[in-house]
Design an enzyme around this catalytic site. Structure first.
Site, PDB file in Angstrom:
ATOM      1  N   GLY A 208       0.906  -1.294   0.091  1.00  0.00           N
ATOM      2  CA  GLY A 208       0.112  -0.004   0.000  1.00  0.00           C
ATOM      3  C   GLY A 208       0.787   1.394  -0.046  1.00  0.00           C
ATOM      4  N   ASN A 209       0.236   2.336   0.476  1.00  0.00           N
ATOM      5  CA  ASN A 209       1.124   3.376   0.492  1.00  0.00           C
ATOM      6  C   ASN A 209       0.277   4.432   1.538  1.00  0.00           C
ATOM      7  OD1 ASN A 209      -1.241   5.274  -0.716  1.00  0.00           O
ATOM      8  ND2 ASN A 209      -0.853   4.189  -2.377  1.00  0.00           N
ATOM      9  N   TYR A 210       0.966   5.657   1.816  1.00  0.00           N
ATOM     10  CA  TYR A 210       0.547   6.473   3.037  1.00  0.00           C
ATOM     11  C   TYR A 210      -0.607   7.571   2.600  1.00  0.00           C
ATOM     12  CZ  TYR A 210       5.196   5.360   4.720  1.00  0.00           C
ATOM     13  OH  TYR A 210       6.260   4.384   5.016  1.00  0.00           O
ATOM     14  N   ALA A 276      -4.225   7.534  -4.726  1.00  0.00           N
ATOM     15  CA  ALA A 276      -2.897   7.029  -5.032  1.00  0.00           C
ATOM     16  C   ALA A 276      -3.156   5.518  -5.125  1.00  0.00           C
ATOM     17  CB  ALA A 276      -2.318   7.167  -3.727  1.00  0.00           C
TER      18      ALA A 276
END
Length: 398
Positions: A208-210, A276
């Site tokens: 995943g990402n932030y 994102a």
């Protein structure tokens, strides 16, 4: 423009309070129904009788008026108003607003207000540029409070600089602009993505990402506030929507987001790809939790579907397509290549090099670029204000 609008004018203890008489008179002349709430200190600069005469309503200072037995309900006022304008707003009041202190009727009304809130700061130049005041204004802007910037000039102290309250005519013009925007997207359907995607490795782990979704959710609220019907396809975030015109569809993976976006793309007038989205996903997803072993674990990744590129290929005549570019190097060059390659009308560029911007923050710093490579650069602002700027650019495309 303001006929039938319910406006509360809050007045605090500043020498600029004398301008409130002209401000109230202008609002009433425009057809607004105006109620005034004052702090105790404000009464030393302008009398309640003056403002009651101009507004045609009793002025409220205390919660309870012993002379006639009236109870001034801050909750009722918060529900009544279409706009709460605090002008002048002192450094003291701004600080209390930013930190939830409610020790008078004006402040409890602010905390109860369901409507948009505007403030017109007024103070000496050193007070205005003090880090505490600047921070308090940033906090309020992150809450969605609109700040009517003070003007530069001669101040009551005799010093010359920024800090004098905007003139009543300028404040009324700001109110006009706010209400003009409220219906500029009526009848438009907006499709918007927000948040991250999670690509499962096994039942408990993912790539995943932030992304927090803050920017996308701010955009959804701004579109809805301006009359649009919004479909928000959101990745796994804990944020909630507020406006009833927002239909939220929750997804987890890039594949799920792709499917939902394509379901709604054809009927949308405006599409904004703010999420994102992961560029890669594991080639195989384990059905059971992977156990630690002595050997290295190698993950084979495959590309996910490029949602923005597919939207660009399918774009219909008159449809507006907006993308985002989060870059770490050659920011403008990468954004321009993405703009043209994916057939976007606008791209919103932000850089991880900018402090207090991008993932997790309540603020952002963006550059908006159109198909002709015209650029608009903005200073660091709250994400709610950035959303306002982005939607303004979209509206200007026609």
């Amino acid at each position: 423009m303001l006929k039938g609008k319910h406006i509360i004018v809050g007045i605090t203890g500043s020498i600029a309070a004398y301008k409130a008489a002209s401000l109230v008179r202008l609002l009433v002349k425009e057809g607004a129904e105006v109620k005034v709430v004052m702090t105790e200190l404000a009464k030393q600069f302008i009398t309640p009788l003056t403002l009651a005469t101009l507004s045609k309503h009793p002025v409220m200072v205390e919660f309870y008026n012993p002379e006639n037995g009236d109870w001034h309900s801050h909750v009722d006022m918060g529900l009544w108003a279409d706009l709460y304008l605090i002008a002048p707003a002192t450094a003291n009041t701004l600080g209390k607003m930013a930190h939830g202190i409610a020790d008078n009727l004006l402040l409890t009304t602010y905390l109860s207000a369901k409507c948009p809130v505007m403030v017109a700061p007024a103070m000496d130049l050193d007070m205005y540029r003090h880090p505490a005041t600047r921070q308090n204004l940033h906090i309020l802007q992150s809450y969605g409070v609109r700040v009517i910037e003070p003007a530069a000039g001669e101040l009551a102290s005799g010093l010359v600089g920024k800090g004098r309250m905007a003139e009543p005519e300028e404040i009324v013009a700001s109110i006009h602009r706010y209400f003009e925007r409220q219906g500029d997207l009526l009848g438009k359907k907006v499709l918007l993505t927000a948040g991250p995607t999670y690509e499962k490795i096994d039942p408990v782990r993912f790539i995943g990402n932030y992304s927090s979704g803050k920017m996308g959710f701010a955009l959804a609220e701004e579109f809805a506030a301006r009359g649009a019907e919004v479909v928000l396809v959101a990745g796994p975030v804990s944020r909630q929507t507020e406006h009833p015109a927002i239909r939220r569809i929750n997804v987890e993976s890039a594949a799920e987001m792709f499917e939902q976006v394509m379901n709604y793309a054809e009927d949308s007038h405006i599409i904004v790809s703010c999420a994102a989205v992961a560029d890669f996903t594991p080639d195989r997803k384990a059905g059971l939790k992977l156990k630690r072993g002595e050997e290295e674990l190698v993950l084979k990744l495959k590309p996910t579907c490029d949602i923005a590129a597919e939207l660009g290929r399918r774009k219909q005549k008159g449809q507006v397509l907006v993308g985002f570019a989060l870059e770490t190097d050659d920011e403008t060059g990468n954004a321009l290549r993405k703009l043209h390659k994916k057939n976007l009308d606008l791209i919103v560029l932000n850089s991880l090099k900018d402090s207090n911007a991008c993932f997790g923050y309540d603020t952002n710093k963006v550059t908006i670029i159109d198909r002709n490579e015209v650029q608009w650069q903005y200073e660091l602002k709250s994400k709610k204000e950035v959303a306002h700027d982005i939607v303004d650019r979209i509206v200007q495309l026609g």
